[in-house]
Structures are given as C-alpha cells and as structure tokens.
Design a protein around this motif. Sequence first.
Motif, PDB file in Angstrom:
ATOM      1  N   TYR A   6       0.893  -1.241   0.057  1.00 32.10           N
ATOM      2  CA  TYR A   6       0.046   0.014   0.030  1.00 32.10           C
ATOM      3  C   TYR A   6       0.943   1.330   0.010  1.00 32.10           C
ATOM      4  O   TYR A   6       1.815   1.390   0.597  1.00 32.10           O
ATOM      5  CB  TYR A   6      -0.926  -0.002   1.211  1.00 32.10           C
ATOM      6  N   LYS A   7       0.637   2.275  -1.087  1.00 36.22           N
ATOM      7  CA  LYS A   7       1.132   3.505  -1.323  1.00 36.22           C
ATOM      8  C   LYS A   7       2.734   3.301  -1.366  1.00 36.22           C
ATOM      9  O   LYS A   7       3.551   4.143  -1.120  1.00 36.22           O
ATOM     10  CB  LYS A   7       1.100   4.250   0.150  1.00 36.22           C
ATOM     11  N   GLN A   8       3.115   2.107  -2.183  1.00 35.31           N
ATOM     12  CA  GLN A   8       4.398   1.883  -2.597  1.00 35.31           C
ATOM     13  C   GLN A   8       4.326   1.783  -4.076  1.00 35.31           C
ATOM     14  O   GLN A   8       3.443   1.545  -4.596  1.00 35.31           O
ATOM     15  CB  GLN A   8       5.027   0.704  -1.940  1.00 35.31           C
ATOM     16  N   ASP A   9       5.665   2.155  -4.875  1.00 38.26           N
ATOM     17  CA  ASP A   9       5.775   1.846  -5.930  1.00 38.26           C
ATOM     18  C   ASP A   9       5.569   0.439  -6.373  1.00 38.26           C
ATOM     19  O   ASP A   9       6.516  -0.418  -5.725  1.00 38.26           O
ATOM     20  CB  ASP A   9       6.966   2.442  -6.521  1.00 38.26           C
ATOM     21  N   VAL A  10       4.910  -0.115  -7.469  1.00 38.70           N
ATOM     22  CA  VAL A  10       4.988  -1.480  -7.903  1.00 38.70           C
ATOM     23  C   VAL A  10       5.175  -1.896  -9.298  1.00 38.70           C
ATOM     24  O   VAL A  10       4.901  -0.754 -10.136  1.00 38.70           O
ATOM     25  CB  VAL A  10       3.542  -2.006  -7.241  1.00 38.70           C
ATOM     26  N   PHE A  11       5.275  -2.801  -9.639  1.00 35.82           N
ATOM     27  CA  PHE A  11       5.474  -3.527 -11.163  1.00 35.82           C
ATOM     28  C   PHE A  11       4.437  -4.324 -11.369  1.00 35.82           C
ATOM     29  O   PHE A  11       4.143  -5.195 -10.443  1.00 35.82           O
ATOM     30  CB  PHE A  11       6.704  -4.039 -11.399  1.00 35.82           C
ATOM     31  N   VAL A  12       3.475  -4.160 -12.292  1.00 39.91           N
ATOM     32  CA  VAL A  12       2.457  -4.911 -12.565  1.00 39.91           C
ATOM     33  C   VAL A  12       2.375  -5.588 -13.835  1.00 39.91           C
ATOM     34  O   VAL A  12       3.017  -5.095 -15.028  1.00 39.91           O
ATOM     35  CB  VAL A  12       0.970  -4.383 -12.442  1.00 39.91           C
ATOM     36  N   HIS A  13       2.343  -7.039 -13.829  1.00 45.48           N
ATOM     37  CA  HIS A  13       2.306  -7.797 -15.100  1.00 45.48           C
ATOM     38  C   HIS A  13       0.770  -8.275 -15.224  1.00 45.48           C
ATOM     39  O   HIS A  13       0.490  -8.876 -14.301  1.00 45.48           O
ATOM     40  CB  HIS A  13       3.616  -8.981 -14.997  1.00 45.48           C
ATOM     41  N   VAL A  14       0.080  -7.889 -16.369  1.00 41.49           N
ATOM     42  CA  VAL A  14      -1.252  -8.595 -16.571  1.00 41.49           C
ATOM     43  C   VAL A  14      -1.198  -9.528 -17.832  1.00 41.49           C
ATOM     44  O   VAL A  14      -0.927  -8.884 -18.925  1.00 41.49           O
ATOM     45  CB  VAL A  14      -2.081  -7.317 -16.673  1.00 41.49           C
ATOM     46  N   ASN A  15      -1.830 -10.542 -17.595  1.00 37.03           N
ATOM     47  CA  ASN A  15      -2.044 -11.342 -18.791  1.00 37.03           C
ATOM     48  C   ASN A  15      -3.418 -11.211 -19.373  1.00 37.03           C
ATOM     49  O   ASN A  15      -4.684 -11.307 -18.695  1.00 37.03           O
ATOM     50  CB  ASN A  15      -2.107 -13.012 -18.380  1.00 37.03           C
ATOM     51  N   LEU A  16      -3.245 -10.703 -20.690  1.00 40.94           N
ATOM     52  CA  LEU A  16      -4.798 -10.376 -21.252  1.00 40.94           C
ATOM     53  C   LEU A  16      -5.387 -11.354 -22.031  1.00 40.94           C
ATOM     54  O   LEU A  16      -6.550 -11.193 -22.582  1.00 40.94           O
ATOM     55  CB  LEU A  16      -4.259  -9.118 -21.956  1.00 40.94           C
ATOM     56  N   GLY A  17      -4.624 -12.431 -22.180  1.00 45.69           N
ATOM     57  CA  GLY A  17      -5.325 -13.706 -23.061  1.00 45.69           C
ATOM     58  C   GLY A  17      -4.816 -13.664 -24.390  1.00 45.69           C
ATOM     59  O   GLY A  17      -4.223 -12.516 -24.937  1.00 45.69           O
ATOM     60  N   ARG A  18      -4.899 -14.732 -24.857  1.00 49.15           N
ATOM     61  CA  ARG A  18      -4.401 -14.788 -26.283  1.00 49.15           C
ATOM     62  C   ARG A  18      -2.972 -14.571 -26.662  1.00 49.15           C
ATOM     63  O   ARG A  18      -2.528 -13.561 -27.584  1.00 49.15           O
ATOM     64  CB  ARG A  18      -5.335 -14.152 -27.386  1.00 49.15           C
ATOM     65  N   ASN A  19      -1.941 -14.557 -25.687  1.00 50.80           N
ATOM     66  CA  ASN A  19      -0.646 -14.470 -25.757  1.00 50.80           C
ATOM     67  C   ASN A  19      -0.400 -12.864 -25.811  1.00 50.80           C
ATOM     68  O   ASN A  19       0.533 -12.349 -26.636  1.00 50.80           O
ATOM     69  CB  ASN A  19      -0.106 -14.798 -27.158  1.00 50.80           C
ATOM     70  N   LYS A  20      -1.309 -12.070 -25.161  1.00 49.07           N
ATOM     71  CA  LYS A  20      -0.833 -10.693 -24.914  1.00 49.07           C
ATOM     72  C   LYS A  20      -0.741 -10.458 -23.452  1.00 49.07           C
ATOM     73  O   LYS A  20      -1.521 -10.747 -22.625  1.00 49.07           O
ATOM     74  CB  LYS A  20      -2.351 -10.008 -25.635  1.00 49.07           C
ATOM     75  N   THR A  21       0.111  -9.337 -22.997  1.00 50.88           N
ATOM     76  CA  THR A  21       0.325  -8.923 -21.983  1.00 50.88           C
ATOM     77  C   THR A  21       0.431  -7.436 -21.874  1.00 50.88           C
ATOM     78  O   THR A  21       0.943  -6.940 -22.846  1.00 50.88           O
ATOM     79  CB  THR A  21       1.705  -9.902 -21.225  1.00 50.88           C
ATOM     80  N   ALA A  22       0.386  -7.013 -20.644  1.00 53.68           N
ATOM     81  CA  ALA A  22       0.609  -5.610 -20.417  1.00 53.68           C
ATOM     82  C   ALA A  22       1.564  -5.316 -19.126  1.00 53.68           C
ATOM     83  O   ALA A  22       1.236  -6.183 -18.197  1.00 53.68           O
ATOM     84  CB  ALA A  22      -0.538  -4.904 -20.203  1.00 53.68           C
ATOM     85  N   GLU A  23       2.325  -4.526 -19.192  1.00 50.85           N
ATOM     86  CA  GLU A  23       3.249  -4.268 -18.089  1.00 50.85           C
ATOM     87  C   GLU A  23       3.523  -3.007 -17.810  1.00 50.85           C
ATOM     88  O   GLU A  23       3.712  -2.173 -18.735  1.00 50.85           O
ATOM     89  CB  GLU A  23       4.695  -4.957 -18.463  1.00 50.85           C
ATOM     90  N   PHE A  24       3.475  -2.583 -16.684  1.00 50.42           N
ATOM     91  CA  PHE A  24       3.625  -1.182 -16.115  1.00 50.42           C
ATOM     92  C   PHE A  24       4.104  -0.715 -14.854  1.00 50.42           C
ATOM     93  O   PHE A  24       3.990  -1.679 -14.015  1.00 50.42           O
ATOM     94  CB  PHE A  24       2.515  -0.271 -16.546  1.00 50.42           C
ATOM     95  N   THR A  25       4.465  -0.041 -14.655  1.00 53.93           N
ATOM     96  CA  THR A  25       4.937   0.493 -13.102  1.00 53.93           C
ATOM     97  C   THR A  25       3.679   1.710 -12.629  1.00 53.93           C
ATOM     98  O   THR A  25       3.302   2.454 -13.611  1.00 53.93           O
ATOM     99  CB  THR A  25       6.280   1.069 -12.904  1.00 53.93           C
ATOM    100  N   GLY A  26       3.748   1.655 -11.406  1.00 52.04           N
ATOM    101  CA  GLY A  26       2.566   2.493 -10.860  1.00 52.04           C
ATOM    102  C   GLY A  26       2.837   2.532  -9.476  1.00 52.04           C
ATOM    103  O   GLY A  26       3.623   1.990  -8.639  1.00 52.04           O
TER     104      GLY A  26
END
Length: 82
Positions: free
Chosen positions: A19-39
């Motif tokens: 909580y209230k920390q900087d994190v790295f997020v990796h999301v599997n969107l399906g059909r071999n698609k992914t999204a990665e971001f920091t926030g």
Amino acid sequence: MIKPAKNLNRVKEEIKNFYKQDVFVHVNLGRNKTAEFTGKLTGVYPALFTVLPDDKNYRGKTSYSYSEILCGNVQICARKNS
C-alpha cells in the motif's frame, strides 16, 4: 515440485504490504497478450485494489481483484529503485 497453496486472505495481506508503494504490474490479457507497467498502489479495498500507473497513456486508475492474483492473471511486485 508442488506449489505452496495460497488462499485469498494471504493474497490480501501481501497486497496490503504494498500500500502506497511503487509497484511493477504484469497483466495477462489472454491470447498471448500481456501488459506491463509501473505505478503506485493507491487503494486497498475488501474486493479489489487499485494501481495508479506512472505512464501518461493510461487514463486514471486500474483496478484488479484479489482472485486475479490467485489465478495468475495478474502479478504484482515491489519496484526496485534504481
């Protein structure tokens, strides 16, 4: 090797630690698609948590349920400051 069993309460406790920390997020969107971001993890609620991305292409916050982490569709970890 057998993975240790995780339950929803353990996942919620792990997310509360970010909580209230900087994190790295990796999301599997399906059909071999992914999204990665920091926030920054900005909200922890009973059914979901929210992340405010650093990237200006995202409009507003993104929200994910704890079950998405339990299923492996979303992975979150602390961002290393460099």
